[in-house]
Write a protein that holds these residues in place. Structure first.
Motif, PDB file in Angstrom:
ATOM      1  N   TYR A 153      32.567  -9.799  -4.296  1.00 54.85           N
ATOM      2  CA  TYR A 153      32.121  -8.465  -4.725  1.00 54.85           C
ATOM      3  C   TYR A 153      31.916  -7.507  -3.562  1.00 54.85           C
ATOM      4  CZ  TYR A 153      31.586 -10.489  -9.326  1.00 54.85           C
ATOM      5  OH  TYR A 153      31.842 -11.087 -10.531  1.00 54.85           O
ATOM      6  N   PHE A 154      32.136  -6.249  -3.847  1.00 51.50           N
ATOM      7  CA  PHE A 154      31.768  -5.179  -2.916  1.00 51.50           C
ATOM      8  C   PHE A 154      30.935  -4.153  -3.678  1.00 51.50           C
ATOM      9  CE2 PHE A 154      33.690  -4.949   1.388  1.00 51.50           C
ATOM     10  CZ  PHE A 154      34.131  -6.257   1.444  1.00 51.50           C
ATOM     11  N   ARG A 155      29.894  -3.648  -2.989  1.00 49.66           N
ATOM     12  CA  ARG A 155      29.070  -2.601  -3.588  1.00 49.66           C
ATOM     13  C   ARG A 155      29.397  -1.275  -2.917  1.00 49.66           C
ATOM     14  NH1 ARG A 155      22.605  -1.811  -2.819  1.00 49.66           N
ATOM     15  NH2 ARG A 155      23.417  -0.617  -1.078  1.00 49.66           N
ATOM     16  N   VAL A 156      29.774  -0.296  -3.723  1.00 51.99           N
ATOM     17  CA  VAL A 156      30.116   1.022  -3.209  1.00 51.99           C
ATOM     18  C   VAL A 156      29.111   2.028  -3.787  1.00 51.99           C
ATOM     19  CG1 VAL A 156      31.844   2.858  -3.246  1.00 51.99           C
ATOM     20  CG2 VAL A 156      32.559   0.469  -2.911  1.00 51.99           C
ATOM     21  N   CYS A 157      28.462   2.762  -2.891  1.00 53.17           N
ATOM     22  CA  CYS A 157      27.404   3.694  -3.304  1.00 53.17           C
ATOM     23  C   CYS A 157      27.940   5.123  -3.280  1.00 53.17           C
ATOM     24  CB  CYS A 157      26.232   3.562  -2.343  1.00 53.17           C
ATOM     25  SG  CYS A 157      24.918   4.749  -2.628  1.00 53.17           S
ATOM     26  N   PHE A 158      27.685   5.858  -4.340  1.00 54.29           N
ATOM     27  CA  PHE A 158      28.161   7.244  -4.396  1.00 54.29           C
ATOM     28  C   PHE A 158      27.029   8.247  -4.141  1.00 54.29           C
ATOM     29  CE2 PHE A 158      27.717   5.306  -8.583  1.00 54.29           C
ATOM     30  CZ  PHE A 158      26.720   6.061  -9.158  1.00 54.29           C
ATOM     31  N   ALA A 159      25.904   7.758  -3.604  1.00 51.99           N
ATOM     32  CA  ALA A 159      24.730   8.625  -3.448  1.00 51.99           C
ATOM     33  C   ALA A 159      24.534   9.143  -2.029  1.00 51.99           C
ATOM     34  CB  ALA A 159      23.477   7.861  -3.865  1.00 51.99           C
ATOM     35  N   ALA A 160      24.923   8.351  -1.045  1.00 49.22           N
ATOM     36  CA  ALA A 160      24.475   8.630   0.324  1.00 49.22           C
ATOM     37  C   ALA A 160      25.265   9.740   1.010  1.00 49.22           C
ATOM     38  CB  ALA A 160      24.547   7.358   1.164  1.00 49.22           C
ATOM     39  N   GLU A 161      26.561   9.849   0.682  1.00 51.27           N
ATOM     40  CA  GLU A 161      27.398  10.786   1.433  1.00 51.27           C
ATOM     41  C   GLU A 161      27.191  12.233   0.975  1.00 51.27           C
ATOM     42  OE1 GLU A 161      29.153  11.182   3.987  1.00 51.27           O
ATOM     43  OE2 GLU A 161      28.834   9.132   4.673  1.00 51.27           O
ATOM     44  N   THR A 162      27.698  13.164   1.770  1.00 49.32           N
ATOM     45  CA  THR A 162      27.664  14.569   1.368  1.00 49.32           C
ATOM     46  C   THR A 162      28.607  14.770   0.196  1.00 49.32           C
ATOM     47  OG1 THR A 162      29.488  15.151   2.815  1.00 49.32           O
ATOM     48  CG2 THR A 162      27.278  15.276   3.763  1.00 49.32           C
ATOM     49  N   GLU A 163      28.416  15.865  -0.508  1.00 48.93           N
ATOM     50  CA  GLU A 163      29.236  16.176  -1.676  1.00 48.93           C
ATOM     51  C   GLU A 163      30.731  16.164  -1.307  1.00 48.93           C
ATOM     52  OE1 GLU A 163      27.521  16.287  -4.357  1.00 48.93           O
ATOM     53  OE2 GLU A 163      29.146  16.761  -5.733  1.00 48.93           O
ATOM     54  N   ASP A 164      31.052  16.764  -0.175  1.00 51.73           N
ATOM     55  CA  ASP A 164      32.454  16.850   0.247  1.00 51.73           C
ATOM     56  C   ASP A 164      33.052  15.488   0.555  1.00 51.73           C
ATOM     57  OD1 ASP A 164      32.387  19.542   0.016  1.00 51.73           O
ATOM     58  OD2 ASP A 164      32.161  19.950   2.170  1.00 51.73           O
ATOM     59  N   PRO A 169      19.726   8.314  -1.205  1.00 53.80           N
ATOM     60  CA  PRO A 169      20.191   9.628  -1.651  1.00 53.80           C
ATOM     61  C   PRO A 169      20.581  10.499  -0.459  1.00 53.80           C
ATOM     62  CG  PRO A 169      17.822   9.364  -2.071  1.00 53.80           C
ATOM     63  CD  PRO A 169      18.277   8.136  -1.363  1.00 53.80           C
ATOM     64  N   ASN A 170      21.593  11.311  -0.639  1.00 57.82           N
ATOM     65  CA  ASN A 170      21.946  12.275   0.388  1.00 57.82           C
ATOM     66  C   ASN A 170      20.822  13.304   0.554  1.00 57.82           C
ATOM     67  OD1 ASN A 170      23.452  15.039   1.167  1.00 57.82           O
ATOM     68  ND2 ASN A 170      24.510  13.280   2.039  1.00 57.82           N
ATOM     69  N   VAL A 171      20.647  13.781   1.786  1.00 60.04           N
ATOM     70  CA  VAL A 171      19.561  14.735   2.090  1.00 60.04           C
ATOM     71  C   VAL A 171      19.606  15.966   1.184  1.00 60.04           C
ATOM     72  CG1 VAL A 171      20.906  15.816   3.949  1.00 60.04           C
ATOM     73  CG2 VAL A 171      18.420  16.036   3.943  1.00 60.04           C
ATOM     74  N   SER A 172      20.807  16.328   0.725  1.00 59.66           N
ATOM     75  CA  SER A 172      20.904  17.530  -0.115  1.00 59.66           C
ATOM     76  C   SER A 172      20.129  17.376  -1.418  1.00 59.66           C
ATOM     77  CB  SER A 172      22.372  17.837  -0.419  1.00 59.66           C
ATOM     78  OG  SER A 172      22.948  16.766  -1.139  1.00 59.66           O
ATOM     79  N   PHE A 173      19.855  16.144  -1.820  1.00 63.38           N
ATOM     80  CA  PHE A 173      19.131  15.920  -3.075  1.00 63.38           C
ATOM     81  C   PHE A 173      17.611  15.976  -2.920  1.00 63.38           C
ATOM     82  CE2 PHE A 173      23.106  13.422  -4.226  1.00 63.38           C
ATOM     83  CZ  PHE A 173      23.626  14.464  -4.979  1.00 63.38           C
ATOM     84  N   PHE A 174      17.124  16.069  -1.680  1.00 63.22           N
ATOM     85  CA  PHE A 174      15.669  16.176  -1.502  1.00 63.22           C
ATOM     86  C   PHE A 174      15.232  17.582  -1.957  1.00 63.22           C
ATOM     87  CE2 PHE A 174      16.002  13.378   2.612  1.00 63.22           C
ATOM     88  CZ  PHE A 174      16.462  12.312   1.863  1.00 63.22           C
ATOM     89  N   LYS A 195      15.635  21.206   7.604  1.00 70.39           N
ATOM     90  CA  LYS A 195      16.309  20.243   6.728  1.00 70.39           C
ATOM     91  C   LYS A 195      17.200  19.297   7.530  1.00 70.39           C
ATOM     92  CE  LYS A 195      17.685  19.436   2.193  1.00 70.39           C
ATOM     93  NZ  LYS A 195      17.024  19.705   0.919  1.00 70.39           N
ATOM     94  N   SER A 196      18.023  19.862   8.389  1.00 70.34           N
ATOM     95  CA  SER A 196      19.010  19.015   9.047  1.00 70.34           C
ATOM     96  C   SER A 196      19.381  19.604  10.397  1.00 70.34           C
ATOM     97  CB  SER A 196      20.248  18.937   8.144  1.00 70.34           C
ATOM     98  OG  SER A 196      20.963  17.770   8.390  1.00 70.34           O
ATOM     99  N   LEU A 197      19.232  18.820  11.444  1.00 72.89           N
ATOM    100  CA  LEU A 197      19.618  19.256  12.788  1.00 72.89           C
ATOM    101  C   LEU A 197      20.886  18.544  13.202  1.00 72.89           C
ATOM    102  CD1 LEU A 197      16.338  19.184  14.924  1.00 72.89           C
ATOM    103  CD2 LEU A 197      17.561  21.183  14.078  1.00 72.89           C
ATOM    104  N   ASP A 198      21.745  19.257  13.928  1.00 76.75           N
ATOM    105  CA  ASP A 198      22.945  18.629  14.472  1.00 76.75           C
ATOM    106  C   ASP A 198      22.588  18.064  15.842  1.00 76.75           C
ATOM    107  OD1 ASP A 198      25.471  17.803  14.927  1.00 76.75           O
ATOM    108  OD2 ASP A 198      26.225  19.781  15.511  1.00 76.75           O
TER     109      ASP A 198
END
Lengths: 656, 656
Positions: A579-590, B65-70, B114-117
């Motif tokens: 199995y592999f778990r793939v999360c769709f929450a952590a990345e940016t929308e893009d 969760p992505n930071v954008s969801f905070f 929110k977010s620093l580069d």
């Protein structure tokens, strides 16, 4: 067993018709308490607390700094409006109301003032109270709000008299730690009798920090088989089988179960009410306490079944019959009513301890959540909290209180020209999200996650089968890389392999897609590996190497394999690798689509690896703390720096 | 015993001459670890963490969760300048530098964006990092700052190689809970052997939440006698006596000690270096781990001895010889150098676990602190933290990071017209307190508390003796009330009673004045009480009644009596009743003198109570949860409301 289930089921249904005070009280389950928990006593100083409330009394008793000594004069934040995100329908095909806000992405400014002249502790949200020593159950305004949310909106139909109580926690890891504290006696081989060894029932795949928390206490982990609908109540290896055929010479028959029912981590399953009733009946029969951990509670995806069918060109299923037992009291919100009920909602006996958290609804860094359970349990949790964390941080309690409850009134001192200027600029006075806003925020989050899930699943569906590209003359020989085929000038045949590279169900809830990787079809499956002592490559090495391979250029995507979520080595060896778990929450929308595409490309490329040495090199790089994947480069230096700062001790980062 | 002390003392002094890497490493003390602690393992997922750091990698592994969801776009605060409060001299008679700020009471606006580069995790203070899942040891910028504070400024001379390490906690109650987790195996009578029963050494008077935390584990509380200088190392009932003459049939010889050394709660004592060396030598000899809890660390009062003498008309003592062992490295700050060294600074063996907290330097509601100890201990604390609290709340970690470290750089998005306007209004860009500012803040706090202490002690000194007012004709008959004497027209004689109502030493540190009340001189001492079954009134009832009496009109002042701080019932009966703890920290600046005067007036009035029934009524009202003191009135209603909200469960509120 059928009889048990039916009778319990009827038991539930009978309770639905009763009002709060007509219901029987929860069972006395204090025989489950640990010795330490039994020995905890309420503070002796309590007697004196009433004196604190005498108007005008001067306090030289409490050892606490006066509010004037706090270096913070306000706590403030720019906070989202509840309408920031667009919801998705509660039922497939339903339409969604418009945003209802002219500028939904704008933020409101919120302020927790230093000191309010307010006598009602439920309305006093100021630094003088929230940054002072406080109550174990939680900061009164927030505690009261969470209690209302829980009792009136999440679980208005709990089957025992007067319903459950709540206590705030420092997040659900803390909540589970306190639950172990409540229920588990430390057990040591050679010191304690084997028949006293505590046991914890869980699924074969789970969030493994639960194991790291339980096992050092001497707890035995007892896995229960699951099918495609989640934990099995009956059948071989199912819950009843495990408990009925328990061998006491291996430990005490387990009295605890840990589970996630809505958007299970890692499988994404939503446990149906029917299955919950079956499991509950077995737990009731064998006197098992159910610990229901629900970090993803609001992330249930009504469109998953329909969209899955569409994506795969299968007949679209008719909307599911609303088989939830009919509650006699609505939550007050169609969204909350549409969610599959919790074990708490079926908890005739009072044997469910539910863990909630703000980690996924606000942010993981809150370290704020709550426990819901029968009042006797909550009273013990208060004693445990007094002796451990005391209370969640006032910084988060204050700001979240202000967010959901709004300013109670403005103190004179903060009505400066500056704050007036600010108010006028923002053209609106922030009045707090309130319960409606909170539910609206959750709906918006669900919408965002559901759309991400759909997008990612479609991409994964589109790439689930191996594309064999071959010159028409040379039969089915796969090309060694996609670029090399471009260089050839012969006619090509593109064909889809008959067996997919991976199969999966679209998740019905949560944050994860759980893929069964068909590594058995990898060309190197069974090939002897010299570096593994001539052992043929099988599931675990191929799975681990795939994980590393995906992190290499050009794929550069990090996914966790099932070995990380296996309850024990037996599970890991038997099926964890698959199995592999793939999360769709952590990345940016893009990046959601990009990540899915890179994952698909990486998996396809991996199936084109024909050299055992490549696999061996991937495995080696995992063992070497300084290396990642196949390349070496500038990132190494940076990684060493980070390592020096101890940055790799990211507890439970991946497993969350 | 003398020999032991001398040899250990020399041992310390020898170490002072060595540099960090020449010193011997700390002892391996892992035999003290609990079974549970020994069984904890590092996260297996750790292997994969290095992949998180690959530049450009997309993360579909972590369930976060992505930071954008905070829902928070910033966290902000109005924060004090470090110069807000005026310090007091480090040595009696020294002058204090001017405030060094044109407007010391003004606040600065701080913002966590929110977010620093920013790639350096030690410089990245933003919501994207601090509100995400994080590291058990603490948020990297704050962890790193606390580590520097601890290793370079608080304890630059720790005698073992490479010095101590740190881990952040959710405050010191959490720190002590984790210390018990580290070192104590649950013990149950009838299950475990009595010779295995763990023991905790402590003073006869202490912060009793420590007992509520330890005793449920089965820990035996073992008291050590104190004299006017704190815990006694030698002599009958002293530490060596307790350990040398330990009876193993009553439990394991204690391997743990709990103590507060600077501004002891409740006694206000500052343990001298000489006494610390004696105690440390005994602990080293008997292999005892020292848990040093220092919530009041910075509150040492150099003026106490001089001002006490002045107030009492006694010869002013010459300034104390700076008998601290001469450190070979300064803290870098005269203020920190002036504080009596910690047990950590004498810790040749690595057997000291020190608990620090932000509760008294920032606010109790922070729920933030840290543990200092040898590296092996800290590594185990990390494992414990991963399995319990995970990390302190990001809300407090972020805002305190921003406060002490300042903005690392401003993100483009927050340079709005609004923020520019704000900056220009405040005419200064906030740059963070930094280490200098932090120490300056502590100096200011010490100054404020020291001046409060002096004011309150002077008032208490002035009222320590009973004023007997009598008409010249009627000898020494005391008047029954102060008003009744005004009505008489005869000449009066005012005389001070030969024995004081109470005696005390001015506290050398902390937040408390510890008064020995001479209740034996109360007119009702020894008078039989019908409601107490004819038993003569003695210490406990008279002390308890005094506490309630003080809360009645017109005194309306709440103080804790020594029964609340007694380690056990024997201490409570023998001498707990005789003490009162008066705190000068909790009230507003204006109320400090008022509270002290009301306390004095109340005590005097209590000595005029001649009716046993009054005492009985006071005692009754304590037992009755609905009643306070002698009166009944509007406050009753309010109290019931509050009680309904559970407001009386104020864990450890008074004992802090």
């Amino acid at each position: 067993m059928e009889n048990v289930l039916v009778s319990r089921g009827n038991h539930h249904d009978a309770h639905d018709c009763l009002t709060g005070s007509e219901k029987p009280p929860p069972l006395d389950l204090s025989h489950h308490f640990s010795e330490v928990t039994k020995r905890r006593t309420a503070s002796k100083i309590k007697q004196a607390y009433k004196f604190f409330q005498i108007p005008g009394i001067l306090n030289v008793a409490g050892g606490l700094p006066n509010v004037s000594f706090f270096p913070f004069d306000t706590l403030e934040a720019q906070a989202a409006k509840p309408e920031r995100w667009t919801p998705s329908p509660n039922h497939p095909g339903e339409s969604v109301a418009a945003a209802g806000s002219s500028n939904p992405t704008a933020a409101s400014h919120i302020v927790v003032p230093k000191s309010l002249d307010e006598r009602d502790p439920l309305k006093k949200i100021d630094l003088a109270s929230v940054l002072q020593y406080g109550l174990a159950q939680g900061y009164p305004p927030l505690y009261s709000w969470v209690r209302q949310l829980t009792r009136e909106h999440l679980h208005p139909n709990t089957p025992y008299r007067d319903g459950p109580e709540v206590i705030l926690t420092c997040g659900s890891t803390d909540g589970f730690s306190k639950t172990l504290n409540l229920l588990v006696d430390q057990w040591t081989e050679g010191v304690n009798d084997v028949t006293e060894r505590p046991g914890l029932l869980c699924e074969e795949f789970l969030y493994t920090n639960v194991l790291a928390q339980s096992m050092p206490l001497g707890t035995q982990i007892v896995t229960v088989k699951s099918d495609e609908s989640g934990m099995a109540a009956g059948g071989p290896g199912g819950l009843e089988d495990v408990l009925a055929n328990w061998d006491p010479s291996k430990g005490k028959r387990p009295h605890l179960m840990y589970t996630v029912t809505l958007g299970h981590n890692p499988t994404g399953i939503v446990l149906s009410v029917e299955r919950k009733k079956e499991i509950y009946a077995v737990c009731s029969k064998y006197d098992v306490i159910i610990i229901e951990d629900e970090p993803y509670w609001y992330l249930q995806f009504p469109s998953a079944a329909v969209e899955e069918a569409k994506s795969r060109g299968k007949p679209v299923p008719s909307p599911p019959v609303q088989s939830h037992h009919k509650p006699n009291r609505s939550s007050g919100y169609p969204f909350l009513d549409s969610l599959t009920p919790s074990f708490i909602d079926l908890d005739v006996d009072g044997r469910v301890i539910r863990l909630d958290t703000f980690s996924k609804t606000v942010a993981p860094g809150c370290r704020l959540g709550w426990i819901t359970a029968q009042p006797t349990f909550i009273e013990r949790f208060e004693r445990i909290t007094e002796a451990t964390t005391q209370q969640p941080s006032g910084f988060v309690q204050g700001l979240i209180s202000e967010l959901v409850l709004g300013p109670q009134h403005q103190p004179e001192s903060s009505r400066s020209a500056f704050s007036l200027l600010r108010s006028s600029r923002e053209k609106a006075t922030f009045t707090g999200w309130n319960m409606d806003g909170w539910v609206r925020w959750l709906e918006g989050l669900r919408g965002m996650y559901e759309r991400r899930m759909v997008r990612m699943c479609r991409i994964l569906d589109s790439g689930a089968r191996l594309i064999s590209v071959s010159s028409s003359s040379s039969g089915s020989r796969p090309s060694s890389s996609s670029t090399s085929t471009d260089e050839q000038d012969t006619p090509l045949t593109v064909s889809l392999s008959p067996t997919p590279l991976y199969t999966f169900s679209w998740p019905r809830g949560g944050m994860f897609i759980w893929l069964r990787m068909h590594l058995e079809s990898h060309p190197l499956w069974g090939t002897p590996s010299p570096k593994l002592g001539g052992k043929p490559l099988d599931g675990l090495p191929l799975s681990t190497a795939l994980m590393v391979f995906l992190t290499t250029k050009p794929f550069r995507v990090l996914a966790g394999n099932g070995a990380m979520f296996s309850a024990n080595d037996e599970v890991r060896q038997r099926m964890g690798w698959a199995y592999f778990r793939v999360c769709f929450a952590a990345e940016t929308e893009d990046n959601v689509d990009v990540a899915a595409s890179r994952f698909v490309d990486g998996v396809h490329a991996y199936w084109r690896v024909r050299d055992v040495a490549v696999i061996e090199k991937l495995l080696e790089s995992l063992e070497d703390p300084g290396k990642s994947g196949l390349e070496e480069g500038e990132e190494e230096v940076q990684r060493e720096d980070a390592e020096e700062h101890g940055l790799f001790r990211l507890a439970s980062y991946m497993g969350c």
